[in-house]
Write a protein that holds these residues in place. Structure first.
Motif, PDB file in Angstrom:
ATOM      1  N   ARG A 105       0.804  -1.220   0.000  1.00 37.68           N
ATOM      2  CA  ARG A 105       0.000   0.000   0.000  1.00 37.68           C
ATOM      3  C   ARG A 105       0.837   1.271   0.000  1.00 37.68           C
ATOM      4  N   ARG A 106       1.938   1.261   0.745  1.00 38.80           N
ATOM      5  CA  ARG A 106       2.730   2.489   0.861  1.00 38.80           C
ATOM      6  C   ARG A 106       4.176   2.134   1.162  1.00 38.80           C
ATOM      7  N   ASP A 167       2.394  -1.240  -4.745  1.00 36.25           N
ATOM      8  CA  ASP A 167       1.140  -0.579  -4.365  1.00 36.25           C
ATOM      9  C   ASP A 167      -0.002  -1.253  -5.102  1.00 36.25           C
ATOM     10  N   LEU A 169      -2.962  -0.552  -5.363  1.00 32.13           N
ATOM     11  CA  LEU A 169      -3.947   0.315  -6.000  1.00 32.13           C
ATOM     12  C   LEU A 169      -3.597   0.564  -7.474  1.00 32.13           C
ATOM     13  N   ARG A 173      -5.870   1.719 -10.694  1.00 29.54           N
ATOM     14  CA  ARG A 173      -5.645   2.985 -11.389  1.00 29.54           C
ATOM     15  C   ARG A 173      -5.456   2.748 -12.893  1.00 29.54           C
ATOM     16  N   THR A 200      -3.322  -6.449  -4.513  1.00 27.31           N
ATOM     17  CA  THR A 200      -4.491  -5.565  -4.660  1.00 27.31           C
ATOM     18  C   THR A 200      -5.498  -5.800  -3.539  1.00 27.31           C
ATOM     19  N   ILE A 203      -5.461  -3.391  -0.435  1.00 28.42           N
ATOM     20  CA  ILE A 203      -5.812  -1.973  -0.409  1.00 28.42           C
ATOM     21  C   ILE A 203      -7.136  -1.785   0.325  1.00 28.42           C
ATOM     22  N   SER A 204      -7.352  -0.577   0.821  1.00 30.46           N
ATOM     23  CA  SER A 204      -8.583  -0.313   1.561  1.00 30.46           C
ATOM     24  C   SER A 204      -9.762  -0.238   0.599  1.00 30.46           C
ATOM     25  N   GLU A 206     -12.049   1.894   0.738  1.00 27.07           N
ATOM     26  CA  GLU A 206     -12.265   3.295   0.395  1.00 27.07           C
ATOM     27  C   GLU A 206     -11.463   3.700  -0.837  1.00 27.07           C
ATOM     28  N   ARG A 207     -10.223   3.208  -0.945  1.00 28.60           N
ATOM     29  CA  ARG A 207      -9.387   3.544  -2.106  1.00 28.60           C
ATOM     30  C   ARG A 207      -9.958   2.909  -3.384  1.00 28.60           C
ATOM     31  N   ASP A 210     -13.039   4.842  -4.373  1.00 29.98           N
ATOM     32  CA  ASP A 210     -12.688   6.151  -4.910  1.00 29.98           C
ATOM     33  C   ASP A 210     -12.311   6.063  -6.398  1.00 29.98           C
ATOM     34  N   GLU A 211     -11.648   4.983  -6.787  1.00 31.95           N
ATOM     35  CA  GLU A 211     -11.286   4.811  -8.193  1.00 31.95           C
ATOM     36  C   GLU A 211     -12.541   4.608  -9.053  1.00 31.95           C
TER      37      GLU A 211
END
Length: 431
Positions: A105-106, A167, A169, A173, A200, A203-204, A206-207, A210-211
């Motif tokens: 994630r980060r 990551d 996400l 993306r 994958t 990831i949260s 929420e993320r 959001d995508e």
């Protein structure tokens, strides 16, 4: 570095250009570098006006904060702050190298003090690894991003499995960019989406959500849903739904016709296109799992229900006015009356459900027929006054009977007529 045949600055509105020139000159006059970077440069290359402007610099956050009056710590641990000018935000990130990704994630930590070229290496896709010097109008393209933009290709910088493993996400993306930009995902990059699903998954919600919402703002949200289905991505977050979903192409096409100010409407069509047999409860559960807002969930349930009902009767030879009012206009009025001006413009947004029948529905609506209990010329207080012996537990039943009468015959919505209908109804109850 390369000079472009087009003037990128020409696509920046003067309002933003003035702000960016202030930021750029402030950094350079203080001995620092400054570049416009990422998606904003990609958009300018594509002759689009960016929605936001991100910059990168060799100045560290503490130095940025000394140079500008209003600076917000938006991600200072990763070198990101936001400069505010005239209430407009400009995100600025220090050149950095991301290291020690461990959770998909980060980065575990970042290192500052690197160069622009090192900073561009850490970015996700070639098309987003462009930097533009606002003063000299030079564009830095270390990873052939211009070529990929010209060829409408989404490609990771370096090994796609490694980039997606850093990551989780990034694969989402990639799908979103394919949707909003109408690009194609390069073959090795697409393969890596499958091979890194276990990342994958980290990831949260929420993320991920959001995508999806970002794709809904674009011109082709149907492509996002198509790709999520093709790549079996939804099942990562909604394991109860079946694999190998085959979207209904007609429904997906209509998804692109929906106004993006009705997110719940878009969600309803998205789910209906891949899972048309969902119950409303199942739909609610899926949307809650994905962390959509309560309002978007309620709107989606309404539209999914309308869509289901309409598809059950749309092929009938004649559609009764009573049915249109009771099953479609009344629920819309009840749901949206306090949030939207329910006029011709609003109802035309519902054409993806009702097709050409929307014109006749608008005609019925503009006649202002009684549709809800609150539209009746008689209410519970009137029942108490005129029928004191009627149990209050029966009020709802009586009022709904009256509403059904006026839905069929609007002229019956007069106080004395409704009193007589109530008396008749009570007489039947007593027999």
């Amino acid at each position: 570095m390369s000079k472009l045949p087009i003037n990128l600055s020409a696509y920046i509105p003067n309002f933003h250009k003035n702000h960016l020139e202030i930021i750029d000159s402030t950094f350079k006059n203080s001995g620092f570098e400054c570049y416009l970077v990422g998606g904003s440069v990609r958009d300018l290359v594509m002759k689009k006006i960016p929605k936001e402007y991100d910059l990168t610099t060799n100045a560290e956050p503490k130095q940025v904060k000394k140079l500008f009056r209003t600076v917000i710590d938006t991600g200072i641990e990763h070198g990101t702050v936001t400069i505010v000018i005239d209430k407009v935000n400009y995100e600025v990130t220090t050149y950095r190298i991301d290291k020690d990704y461990t959770d998909g994630r980060r980065p575990g930590h970042v290192e500052f003090g690197t160069t622009l070229h090192e900073d561009l290496k850490r970015r996700d896709f070639t098309m987003n690894a462009l930097a533009f010097d606002l003063q000299s109008e030079e564009l830095i393209d270390d990873h052939n991003g211009l070529v990929d933009i010209e060829n409408q290709t989404i490609r990771t910088i370096g090994n796609p499995i490694q980039r997606f493993s850093e990551d989780g996400l990034r694969p989402i993306r990639a799908l979103r960019f394919a949707s909003t930009l109408n690009f194609t995902i390069e073959e090795e990059t697409k393969k890596a989406i499958h091979l890194t699903k276990h990342i994958t998954q980290k990831i949260s919600l929420e993320r991920f959500q959001d995508e999806i919402l970002k794709s809904f703002v674009g011109e082709n949200p149907a492509k996002m849903i198509q790709l999520l289905a093709e790549e079996n991505i939804l099942q990562i977050f909604l394991p109860s739904i079946p694999k190998d979903l085959k979207p209904n192409e007609t429904m997906l096409y209509k998804l692109n016709q929906i106004s993006n100010d009705l997110v719940g409407f878009q969600l309803a069509f998205a789910f209906y296109s891949i899972l048309p047999n969902l119950t409303l409860k199942e739909l609610e559960t899926h949307l809650r799992t994905l962390k959509f807002s309560g309002q978007n969930i309620k709107d989606s349930i309404l539209f999914f229900d309308l869509l289901t009902k309409w598809n059950q009767i749309a092929n009938t030879n004649s559609l009764a006015t009573y049915t249109i009012k009771k099953d479609f206009l009344a629920p819309v009025k009840r749901h949206f009356l306090n949030r939207y001006e329910l006029n011709q413009n609003f109802f035309k947004k519902l054409k993806p459900i009702f097709g050409d029948q929307i014109e006749s529905m608008i005609t019925i609506w503009e006649e202002n027929p009684p549709l809800l209990l609150s539209d009746l010329a008689l209410n519970g207080n009137h029942l108490s006054e005129n029928f004191p012996n009627l149990p209050k537990t029966k009020f709802g039943e009586v009022l709904n009977q009256l509403l059904d009468i006026v839905l069929q015959t609007p002229k019956e919505n007069e106080y004395l007529r409704l009193i007589q209908h109530t008396a008749d109804f009570i007489n039947k109850l007593s027999k």
